[in-house]
Design a protein around this motif. Structure first.
Motif, mmCIF file in Angstrom:
data_model
loop_
_atom_site.group_PDB
_atom_site.id
_atom_site.type_symbol
_atom_site.label_atom_id
_atom_site.label_comp_id
_atom_site.label_asym_id
_atom_site.label_seq_id
_atom_site.Cartn_x
_atom_site.Cartn_y
_atom_site.Cartn_z
ATOM 1 N N VAL A 170 118.207 28.198 -24.881
ATOM 2 C CA VAL A 170 119.396 28.133 -25.736
ATOM 3 C C VAL A 170 119.583 26.719 -26.286
ATOM 4 O O VAL A 170 119.925 26.539 -27.463
ATOM 5 C CB VAL A 170 120.650 28.589 -24.964
ATOM 6 N N ILE A 173 119.832 25.747 -30.196
ATOM 7 C CA ILE A 173 120.927 24.984 -30.797
ATOM 8 C C ILE A 173 120.364 23.824 -31.608
ATOM 9 O O ILE A 173 120.805 23.553 -32.735
ATOM 10 C CB ILE A 173 121.895 24.476 -29.707
ATOM 11 N N LEU A 204 123.276 30.125 -35.325
ATOM 12 C CA LEU A 204 122.824 30.301 -33.950
ATOM 13 C C LEU A 204 122.999 31.761 -33.564
ATOM 14 O O LEU A 204 124.100 32.306 -33.642
ATOM 15 C CB LEU A 204 123.632 29.404 -33.003
ATOM 16 N N ASN A 256 123.292 35.148 -31.244
ATOM 17 C CA ASN A 256 123.897 35.456 -29.951
ATOM 18 C C ASN A 256 122.834 35.339 -28.865
ATOM 19 O O ASN A 256 121.663 35.634 -29.093
ATOM 20 C CB ASN A 256 124.479 36.871 -29.959
ATOM 21 N N GLU A 282 127.596 36.363 -23.811
ATOM 22 C CA GLU A 282 128.564 35.266 -23.868
ATOM 23 C C GLU A 282 129.943 35.687 -23.367
ATOM 24 O O GLU A 282 130.654 34.904 -22.735
ATOM 25 C CB GLU A 282 128.650 34.736 -25.302
ATOM 26 N N ASP A 307 129.605 28.426 -34.735
ATOM 27 C CA ASP A 307 128.564 29.013 -33.890
ATOM 28 C C ASP A 307 128.033 28.003 -32.879
ATOM 29 O O ASP A 307 127.863 28.317 -31.690
ATOM 30 C CB ASP A 307 127.426 29.569 -34.748
ATOM 31 N N GLY A 326 128.604 28.095 -28.916
ATOM 32 C CA GLY A 326 127.384 28.131 -28.119
ATOM 33 C C GLY A 326 127.374 27.067 -27.037
ATOM 34 O O GLY A 326 127.025 27.338 -25.882
ATOM 35 N N ARG A 346 129.953 27.985 -24.286
ATOM 36 C CA ARG A 346 129.473 29.037 -23.392
ATOM 37 C C ARG A 346 128.337 28.534 -22.508
ATOM 38 O O ARG A 346 128.188 28.961 -21.358
ATOM 39 C CB ARG A 346 129.005 30.243 -24.209
#
Length: 283
Positions: free
Chosen positions: A157, A161, A171, A173, A181, A242, A246, A249
């Motif tokens: 992830v 990013i 970005l 999901n 998330e 986003d 991100g 999360r």
């Protein structure tokens, strides 16, 4: 590693959360079941050779790999490790918009097309992300076995990013440890209800894994604050919601992982994805 990549090998080495990036040897061959697993979980596969070069599968219809023949290797094309693109575009100065023939030491690429001063605040954010990735990779060899697959997803992830920012792409999901998330958000905000353990304040008594993970959590928090200074203007308009969500999360996921490690120190039980989703009431 065997020259053949099987479904069982993928399941043993990756958490297989949707969108996870995995790296495989360029000489490997995928069994039909392994290829089906990659497709079903939308895994991003990059291949590497002995020289460290990265490749992706060719999308040329005339050279694409047959998916039902394990004797055929994927037909590959070399790409840039971050952008997954072939070749390089000429960059221009952001100030004068002229092509730069020789990049000065005081400037660097903001993206494939634009050079900016190294004092640009967007580069501070990139540097923070770089530190997060370095920490995640280091922890993959430092922590015990249980958090490993979560860290694989976290590393993936972070890379996504970085890519989304550099290429100005949305970005996608993502899932970490098989949790989406929304599930991560619920677990991190009400751990006593869903995990049977209240919020924690980091301490040495929580064990090595939780303490190491807290280092990564703080790095991600710093990256999030750095991103906020770039993507939230004075009128509180968010240009990259986003990326902001991100990072938030991601920090929450690491906190949840810390909680799981703390619980494991006490009861030696590591919950599966199905156990966690059942506690959340997710089908």
């Amino acid at each position: 590693m065997s020259n053949f990549i099987t479904e069982d090998w993928l399941r043993a080495n990756y958490s297989l959360s949707d969108g996870t990036e995995i790296h495989l040897p360029a000489t490997c061959k995928l069994t039909p079941a392994a290829r089906g697993l990659i497709t079903d979980h939308h895994l991003v596969v990059k291949y590497y050779d002995e020289q460290g070069r990265l490749f992706i599968e060719s999308d040329d219809e005339n050279t694409s790999t047959k998916t039902n023949d394990t004797n055929e290797q994927p037909v590959l094309k070399q790409v840039h490790g971050l952008t997954s693109q072939q070749g390089y575009d000429a960059a221009e100065c952001q100030l004068c918009h002229q092509a730069v023939q020789k990049k000065p030491d005081t400037m660097t690429h903001l993206n494939a097309h634009t050079l900016v001063s190294k004092s640009d605040p967007r580069l501070v954010f990139r540097a923070k992300l770089d530190s997060c990735i370095a920490m995640a990779v280091w922890l993959q060899i430092e922590v015990s076995k249980n958090p490993q697959q979560w860290l694989t997803d976290i590393r993936s992830v972070l890379g996504n990013i970085m890519r989304a920012d550099a290429l100005n792409e949305p970005l996608s999901n993502f899932m970490i440890g098989g949790l989406n998330e929304e599930a991560i958000h619920k677990l991190s905000h009400n751990p006593l209800k869903y995990l049977g353990h209240d919020h924690i304040v980091p301490s040495a008594e929580q064990g090595r894994d939780a303490c190491l993970l807290n280092l990564l959590r703080t790095e991600v928090r710093e990256a999030e604050i750095s991103a906020a200074s770039i993507f939230i203007n004075r009128d509180l308009v968010v240009s990259r919601p986003d990326l902001m969500q991100g990072l938030n999360r991601l920090s929450s996921a690491i906190y949840v992982l810390m909680l799981l490690c703390v619980q494991y120190e006490t009861n030696s039980i590591w919950p599966t994805k199905d156990t966690l989703t059942s506690k959340l009431g997710v089908q």
